[in-house]
Enzyme design. Structure first.
Site, PDB file in Angstrom:
ATOM      1  N   LYS A 286       0.985  -1.094  -0.015  1.00  0.00           N
ATOM      2  CA  LYS A 286      -0.015  -0.100   0.122  1.00  0.00           C
ATOM      3  C   LYS A 286       0.742   1.010   0.019  1.00  0.00           C
ATOM      4  O   LYS A 286       2.276   1.091   0.125  1.00  0.00           O
ATOM      5  CB  LYS A 286      -0.821   0.110   1.311  1.00  0.00           C
TER       6      LYS A 286
HETATM    7  C1  LIG Z   1      -5.286  -4.261   1.074  1.00  0.00           C
HETATM    8  C2  LIG Z   1      -6.895  -4.291   1.092  1.00  0.00           C
HETATM    9  C3  LIG Z   1      -7.642  -4.692   2.030  1.00  0.00           C
HETATM   10  C4  LIG Z   1      -7.042  -5.521   3.225  1.00  0.00           C
HETATM   11  O1  LIG Z   1      -6.196  -4.819   4.032  1.00  0.00           O
HETATM   12  P1  LIG Z   1      -5.318  -5.569   4.988  1.00  0.00           P
HETATM   13  O2  LIG Z   1      -4.382  -4.774   5.780  1.00  0.00           O
HETATM   14  O3  LIG Z   1      -4.278  -6.522   4.206  1.00  0.00           O
HETATM   15  O4  LIG Z   1      -6.231  -6.465   5.795  1.00  0.00           O
HETATM   16  C5  LIG Z   1      -8.934  -4.554   1.942  1.00  0.00           C
HETATM   17  N1  LIG Z   1      -9.524  -3.795   0.909  1.00  0.00           N
HETATM   18  C6  LIG Z   1      -8.733  -3.422  -0.198  1.00  0.00           C
HETATM   19  C7  LIG Z   1      -9.540  -2.857  -1.249  1.00  0.00           C
HETATM   20  C8  LIG Z   1      -7.455  -3.800  -0.253  1.00  0.00           C
HETATM   21  O5  LIG Z   1      -6.868  -3.408  -1.175  1.00  0.00           O
END
Ligand SMILES: *Cc1c(COP(=O)(O)O)cnc(C)c1O
Length: 379
Positions: free
Chosen positions: A184
């Site tokens: 991210k």
């Molecule tokens: C990465 C992501 C998540 C989940 O995030 P985590 O921190 O890995 O639990 C949820 N929704 C979207 C759209 C994502 O890209």
């Protein structure tokens, strides 16, 4: 596999190492003062009254669904073109996710027209996901939600730092959820955050994060409490000081890195338009400021997508697909559930995500665009 141009890359350096080292030296590793500092800095950055750090965004989404009061018999409207966590969070509460379609080729976000058609007597909430960091049509969605008395939860996992109409994404709805997973825009390895402007939600989320307990180990360590009551069925969704320390440093780098992502997106748009105009780039007319988390493109119909991705791979360029739609998954009835999502199915079959990360050079972008142009030439 050693990629020449990977899909994403993290920006870690001596500051992250020093922040982690200082936590290790302090010998206080579980949720405490560094986490509080991270939460305050994050709330200030978003312009939210409250920020609650949690172990990941999936936990953030789950707690938000619980706090919004979702339970068995309820329905929540979600996009199908998202990561499976958005819909799973609804199911954890016993409620049923019902999928709405996306707007179309230009806007890959959930459409407020489709949401409106999907509302039933059982609908309690809408979960939106800001695809790639590009804002959903929040003014229309919030108006619809107010008219129908529905709660809005934002999956802002792609959208840390995104804005619409001068307001950051994540605080348009009742609660907003962010992810600090490794790929991210800012990362703590695993990590997440919930933001809200509502004091009652904030209090409930704090309780739910740590077993519904009225005091924390941290409070007792500081001599502020010697016992506790358990007043709610909570979870252990806590973050720790090591990750909070990483988060503080990463948050400090976010604005510059997001700006670089937006600039690279512009370079991509120009390069693709010049070299391979038959490839469509969504969000051309997007109104807000995007965190530019992803670089999605749409291939012309009937392109051999696996072949194109294989040809990119042979040149050391990593690509991906965002997303296989949730309503087609085995755990979601194997696509047998009656769902009419023509835009989602069309786009999901033609989408390819290209590399995008702040350390990428303009030349890298041209290499990727050239590789697509070549791969698309009929053999
Ligand atoms: C990465 C992501 C998540 C989940 O995030 P985590 O921190 O890995 O639990 C949820 N929704 C979207 C759209 C994502 O890209």
């Amino acid at each position: 596999m050693q990629w020449k141009i990977p899909l994403s890359d993290i920006d870690f350096g001596p500051d992250e190492r020093a922040a982690v080292d200082s936590v290790l030296q302090s010998k206080w590793l579980t949720m405490g003062s560094v986490t509080e500092e991270f939460e305050q800095a994050f709330a200030a950055y978003i312009g939210a009254k409250y920020a609650i750090a949690v172990t990941n965004a999936t936990a953030a989404l789950h707690l938000s669904c619980v706090a919004a009061g979702l339970g068995p018999g309820d329905e929540a409207i979600v996009p199908s073109l998202t990561f499976v966590a958005t819909a799973n969070a609804v199911r954890y509460t016993g409620a049923t996710p019902v999928f709405a379609d996306i707007a179309g080729e230009e806007d890959l976000n959930i459409s407020h027209h489709s949401i409106e058609k999907t509302i039933s007597e059982r609908t309690r909430a809408i979960l939106v996901m800001h695809y790639g960091g590009y804002a959903c049509d929040m003014p229309s969605i919030m108006e619809l939600a107010r008219e129908r008395g529905l709660k809005v939860i934002e999956d802002a996992a792609h959208a840390v730092g995104s804005e619409l109409g001068g307001i950051k994404l994540g605080i348009w709805g009742e609660m907003g959820c962010f992810s600090f997973f490794s790929n991210k825009n800012m990362t703590t390895g695993e990590g997440g955050m919930i933001v809200t402007n509502d004091e009652a939600y904030s209090q409930r989320l704090h309780l739910l994060r740590s077993h519904g307990m009225t005091t924390l180990t941290w409070d007792r360590h500081r001599g502020h409490a010697w016992s506790y009551d358990v007043v709610d069925l909570g979870y252990n969704y806590r973050i720790d000081e090591i990750r909070a320390a990483l988060g503080i440093v990463q948050l400090g780098k976010l604005a510059v890195n997001n700006e670089r992502r937006r600039r690279l997106t512009q370079v991509y748009r120009e390069a693709l338009q010049e070299l391979t105009p038959q490839v469509a780039v969504p969000f051309t007319h997007h109104a807000g400021i995007s965190a530019a988390h992803l670089m999605p493109v749409l291939l012309p119909g009937r392109t051999n997508r696996p072949g194109l991705m294989e040809s990119m791979k042979s040149q050391g360029i990593q690509t991906s697909i965002h997303y296989p739609p949730i309503h087609t998954f085995t755990a979601y009835n194997g696509g047998k559930a009656k769902q009419f999502l023509p835009n989602t199915e069309d786009i999901a079959g033609r989408e390819v995500t290209l590399p995008l990360y702040p350390a990428m050079s303009d030349e890298d972008v041209f290499s990727v665009a050239k590789a697509i142009a070549q791969a698309l030439v009929p053999a």
